[in-house]
Write an enzyme that holds these catalytic residues in place. Structure first.
Site, PDB file in Angstrom:
ATOM      1  N   LYS A  98       0.871  -1.182   0.000  1.00  0.00           N
ATOM      2  CA  LYS A  98       0.000   0.000   0.000  1.00  0.00           C
ATOM      3  C   LYS A  98       0.906   1.230   0.000  1.00  0.00           C
ATOM      4  O   LYS A  98       1.930   1.256   0.701  1.00  0.00           O
ATOM      5  CB  LYS A  98      -0.856  -0.025   1.264  1.00  0.00           C
ATOM      6  N   SER A 100      -9.516   2.098   3.183  1.00  0.00           N
ATOM      7  CA  SER A 100      -8.661   2.856   2.301  1.00  0.00           C
ATOM      8  C   SER A 100      -7.722   1.976   1.469  1.00  0.00           C
ATOM      9  O   SER A 100      -7.157   2.466   0.485  1.00  0.00           O
ATOM     10  CB  SER A 100      -7.829   3.863   3.093  1.00  0.00           C
ATOM     11  N   SER A 130      -9.802  -0.292   7.253  1.00  0.00           N
ATOM     12  CA  SER A 130      -9.230  -0.133   5.915  1.00  0.00           C
ATOM     13  C   SER A 130      -8.519  -1.326   5.307  1.00  0.00           C
ATOM     14  O   SER A 130      -8.119  -1.252   4.152  1.00  0.00           O
ATOM     15  CB  SER A 130      -8.258   1.056   5.923  1.00  0.00           C
TER      16      SER A 130
END
Lengths: 486, 93, 492
Positions: free
Chosen positions: C81, C156, C180
């Protein structure tokens, strides 16, 4: 209302940089004088993803200071973020302590004034907390820009906050000096004010005498000398009183002292005051200090200046004034104690006199620190002993001191011999000189027998002259007195 | 709910809001605050605030220097730097 | 080299294929990169691909393997990420503020996975600064769901979930502050775990909300998550909130399991199933998941989380508050974006931050600033932290009568891009099931448990007591031994 009806109220906030090798939350060096930004690591520069980890040395120094001011050491204290924007504050917040500081409720007693007018004043210390220092802004023009050096960012500070207990600039300076001595004494701060290791903010207000409520205060920031502290407070007090006497009001504000003009001027008013939005720093856990650690630090604390002063007066028989002077720094106190240890406590006073007199004058004149003195404590001890046992006179001792100072000689006895400074004290040796003087000065003899003490001095002088100064004046005096009265 | 002093909040946060965006943000903020206002309904007197899931003391690091000079690498990241310094618009004291 | 191994293989199978020299790591990396490239336009799962370093790392892994040197994840391709700092590789947090920022160091998680021999092929898309539940708030455009590219991937960590779901990489890292990792895993039909707070170092993770952020992993199965989690766990002296505990071999526990869950008490919080916005299909899927757990030997227990509804307001005070402070460092002074024109210092700050941050980030900073500001601290921030303790208490009490909690991961399946744009609060309400675990610091996992009538994945969540990751993984593993939702592939 005239000025004498006003009372001054002063509280001081002092930021002391701690003597740790590394920063409070990062492993970068705290050494002074490095080139800009060579001691600012990723954490100090606040790169994304960096995190603080607390330096044990900073905590240990906080404990030391807390013990030295007889304060409470919090078993549990919390770091909080103080949020505001400034280019020398990389994270946009300073890690400090807010609701739960590491040290609380201490006090120190200081001597204010000198001689007859001297008195003791106890100043309470509300709290001392750990926090990190910010970087530095260099305002010299870089084509319209300011340069930021983050070497200092992250240096550990202890912010020491006093109660508004001081009632004059004199008291404030005495307190600041005493705290300055203390932090150096216990080794938590080097006290170098030119380098910014010890910075003073003064909160000053005035109120009519007898009034218990506090007047509106203004904060004078960043005073880095005791002289400026004195001047700034004096000016501020005058300004506030004049303002109030003219019917005006004092607005809460932060002010700066301009040393060149000797004035304070407003930096920031209450309206501009920051909203710091303090909250506990979620990157740090509560600081827990157990009793065992506190006791360990306590056992390693040196004898504190206050206690040593008391001991010097009570056990060594020194005056409070001299005791105060000798405890101005640990180096000086250690020097004195070493001298007394070698000379014996009975000779404490003469040791003190030599150190505070001749040695101090020399050090001052040549601008060197006591640690660099060529005259060592053992020298002082030997000197004092030789005067005491009559080997040399005080004048002779001065010559020995000179030789030691210039490095001409290293050993007191050797110098005495080399320069032939030994007094003649032996009675038989002196007897002939004394008899000769008596014989040669019948007038003085008669006057003395008639009751004039001064006449004896004249006779002593004659013997001294005849012996070219080598005679022990006390012995001579005794002998003369015996011969003339016996 | 009291009127939000958006100007003050935006200033504290150093975020410029144009008049248009300010209106939109104000509306959003009001919605969010209406959501979080539900907290007020709970009587939490006597409850200790929880700043952390961990109930542990802070670990301490030994006082040794572990970082060396990284100026070149770090300063290279700056939008403006000269003579080893970060440059910002002149700071007026 | 066909990409098939990536699509269908578990980490165990991949490792075996590599060990038996049926494929080389370099070929795997090439295939992953190729697939990433070919799907990039449709999914926008990546912000940065790093083909050169990936191939170099893969070749190095092959070399080491030839020399007999094999580590846990040798040669396995993965993605990070874009919130994890990667040395020399731009790390943007999906923000204009850091669009050109290349950190000079690696995050702990990145170091660990590199040490384990994994090969990172690039940085995945996310909601800017991890603030969002759809991956729609990205400076680099939204990430799209592999199951239906007109829909959101979840957030997210949308990019990581999409990359795994689309068979680009078998595992990807994410962060979970309010759900997330779990929620995008559910939206994309894959498995994701958020460990207990403190298990994985936050060093090098661009901070959003420090007391809530935790790194997690997304993979195709609980078994794979177990392997990856072990690789990233461990004490890090650079993070004061890092737990000093030995690393657990979660995969070994799973390997030793018999696939049954006899005696496991599975709590179903009644408040969670009474939530108004829960989709009928979601409710059905989670209820049938409960029955499958029962068939595996688990006993369903009714539990209560009385303050479940207050988790959202508490979170949306605490997280923005911490974020408003964590993001103060983005000021255009030392790195990152600086506005090109400004009148003075404060103007530079204001413009840099107005231009550098997206709207959702600005919203949260403003909320956070507000709730910490003078006069409001007690009513909002302090109150929220008190609620937090009460909520954590609720979970502790619930675990008196059960061993794990079963819940939906999200109240709905993936919605269409732009659908929840008008009112930010609509998006916030999505977090109702996931937020509690963050507030309390508890481990939680999401795994697939069905599809809705539109063919969109549904995930269900297991929440465990503090440090009970293995228990979570064992349960999910048993479930996946009996079902095959986690093996389904999107029609790409």
């Amino acid at each position: 209302m005239n000025r004498t009806d006003w009372e001054t109220v002063i509280g001081l906030e002092i930021h002391a940089q701690l003597t740790t090798r590394s920063k409070i939350f990062s492993g970068a060096s705290t050494a002074f004088g490095a080139e800009p930004n060579r001691q600012a690591c990723a954490i100090d520069v606040a790169l994304p993803g960096t995190l603080p980890v607390l330096n044990r040395g900073a905590v240990e120094r906080a404990i030391r200071l807390g013990l030295a001011i007889e304060a409470e050491i919090a078993e549990r204290s919390v770091f909080a973020r103080k949020n505001y924007f400034y280019p020398d504050l990389p994270k946009g917040y300073q890690i400090s302590q807010y609701e739960l500081p590491v040290v609380k409720n201490g006090a120190i007693t200081v001597q204010v004034g000198e001689g007859e007018a001297a008195y003791e004043k106890t100043v309470r210390i509300t709290r001392a907390h750990l926090e990190e220092d910010a970087g530095k802004s260099l305002h010299e023009d870089f084509h319209g820009m300011t340069g930021i050096d983050l070497n200092r960012a992250g240096t550990p500070l202890l912010e020491i906050v006093s109660e508004p207990d001081m009632r004059s600039a004199e008291e404030a300076v005495a307190y600041a000096r005493a705290l300055h001595t203390l932090v150096r004494w216990i080794g938590v701060c080097d006290g170098n004010m030119q380098e910014g290791s010890f910075r003073i903010d003064a909160n000053v207000s005035v109120r009519p005498k007898g009034e218990t409520r506090l007047g509106t205060r203004r904060e004078i920031k960043n005073l880095n000398s005791f002289r400026f502290l004195q001047q700034a407070i004096d000016y501020e007090v005058r300004w506030q009183i004049e303002t109030l006497e003219e019917g005006g009001t004092v607005q809460q504000a932060t002010v700066l002292f301009d040393p060149e003009r000797g004035e304070t001027r407003v930096m920031r008013t209450k309206e501009d005051a920051h909203d710091y939005r303090y909250f506990p720093d979620p990157d740090l856990l509560p600081l827990v200090i157990d009793r065992a650690w506190i006791e360990e630090v306590r056992s390693n604390l040196p004898e504190l200046p206050q206690a040593l002063r008391r001991r010097l007066v009570e056990a060594h028989g020194l005056t409070p004034y001299d005791a105060n002077l000798l405890t101005a720094s640990k180096e000086l106190a250690d020097y004195y104690l070493a001298a007394v240890a070698a000379a014996g406590q009975a000779l404490a006073k003469p040791c003190a006199n030599w150190i505070l007199g001749e040695l101090a004058a020399r050090l001052n004149r040549s601008g060197i620190e006591i640690g660099e003195s060529p005259v060592r404590p053992t020298h002082i001890a030997a000197l004092v002993q030789r005067v005491h046992d009559g080997t040399i006179s005080h004048a002779g001792a001065k010559k020995v001191f000179e030789a030691l100072w210039t490095g001409e000689g290293q050993d007191v006895d050797a110098i005495i011999e080399a320069q032939g400074l030994e007094q003649v004290s032996d009675e038989s040796a002196l007897e002939s000189l004394v008899d000769a003087a008596i014989a040669a000065n019948p007038k003085s003899v008669e006057e003395f027998r008639a009751g004039k003490e001064k006449a004896l001095n004249a006779l002593v002088g004659q013997v001294m002259k005849a012996s070219r100064g080598a005679a022990n004046p006390q012995r001579v005096t005794e002998l003369l007195r015996r011969k003339l009265t016996g | 709910m009291p009127a939000i002093d958006l100007d003050r909040i935006a200033e504290l946060a150093r975020i410029e809001l144009t008049p248009d965006s300010a209106a939109a943000f104000r509306a959003d903020l009001e919605r969010v605050l209406a959501l979080v206002d539900r907290l007020q309904a709970v009587d939490a007197t006597g409850v200790a605030p929880m700043s952390h899931p961990l109930d542990l003391p802070q670990r301490l690091r030994e006082d040794i220097v572990t970082e060396s000079d990284q100026r070149d690498a770090l300063l290279a990241l700056a939008p403006a730097a000269e003579n080893g310094l970060y440059l910002v618009p002149k700071v007026i004291e | 080299m066909s990409a098939e191994p990536l699509l269908t293989s578990s980490l165990r199978e991949l490792a075996a294929a590599l060990a038996e020299r049926r494929i080389r790591a370099e070929a795997l990396a090439e295939a992953a990169l190729e697939r990433a490239q070919s799907l990039q336009e449709r999914l926008n799962a990546f912000i940065t691909l790093t083909p050169e370093s990936a191939l170099a790392a893969a070749r190095a892994a092959d070399e080491r393997r030839r020399a007999g040197n094999v580590s846990l994840l040798s040669g396995i391709p993965l993605a990070h990420k874009d919130l994890f700092c990667t040395r020399g590789v731009r790390t943007t947090a999906a923000s204009r503020m850091l669009a050109e920022f290349a950190p000079p160091y690696d995050a702990f998680v990145v170091e660990r996975l590199a040490d384990a021999g994994a090969v990172s092929i690039g940085k995945t898309n996310l909601d800017e600064f991890a603030m969002g539940s759809a991956n729609e708030h990205s400076h680099f455009g939204p990430c799209r769901n592999p199951w239906d590219t007109s829909r959101i991937a979840g957030g997210s960590s949308g990019g990581s979930a999409a990359a795994v779901a689309a068979g680009i990489v078998p595992v990807a890292t994410g962060t979970d502050t309010g759900g997330s990792v779990r929620q995008p895993a559910a939206m994309c039909g894959v498995t994701g775990i958020k460990p207990s707070y403190g298990r994985v170092s936050r060093y090098g993770i661009i901070a959003y909300a420090s007391s809530l952020d935790q790194a997690g992993v997304i993979a195709r199965s609980a078994e794979d998550c177990a392997l990856a989690l072990t690789a990233i766990e461990g004490f890090d002296p650079r993070d004061s909130t890092s737990l000093d505990r030995p690393v657990e071999d979660h995969a070994a526990a799973l390997a030793a399991a018999d696939g049954r869950l006899d005696g496991l008490r599975l709590g179903l919080p009644r408040e969670f199933f009474a939530v108004e916005g829960i989709d009928a299909d979601v409710r059905r899927a989670v209820e049938s998941a409960a029955r499958i757990y029962e068939s595996l030997g688990a006993r369903l227990v009714d539990v209560s989380l009385p303050r479940a509804e207050l988790a959202i307001p508490a979170y949306y005070v605490i997280a923005p508050a911490e974020a408003s402070s964590n993001l103060a460092r983005y000021d255009g002074v030392r790195y990152g974006y600086r506005a090109p024109d400004y009148a003075d210092l404060d103007d530079m700050y204001r413009k840099t931050r107005a231009q550098g941050f997206g709207d959702e980030v600005k919203r949260r900073i403003l909320v956070g600033t507000y709730v910490l500001s003078h006069g409001y601290y007690d009513a909002y921030y302090l109150q929220a932290q008190k609620l937090r303790r009460l909520i954590a208490e609720d979970y502790r009490q619930a675990f008196d009568s059960c061993d794990l909690i079963l819940a939906p991961t999200a109240p709905t399946t993936a919605w269409r891009l732009g659908e929840k744009g008008q009112d930010p609060v609509q998006e916030y309400l999505q977090d109702i099931y996931t937020i509690g675990a963050n507030l309390a610091g508890l481990p939680a996992l999401s795994h697939p448990c069905g599809f809705d009538s539109a063919g969109l994945p549904i995930g269900c969540q297991l929440i465990g007591p503090y440090l009970a990751e293995t228990r979570l993984l064992l349960a999910a593993h048993a479930f996946q031994g009996k079902t095959d939702w986690h093996r389904q592939l999107p029609p790409l």
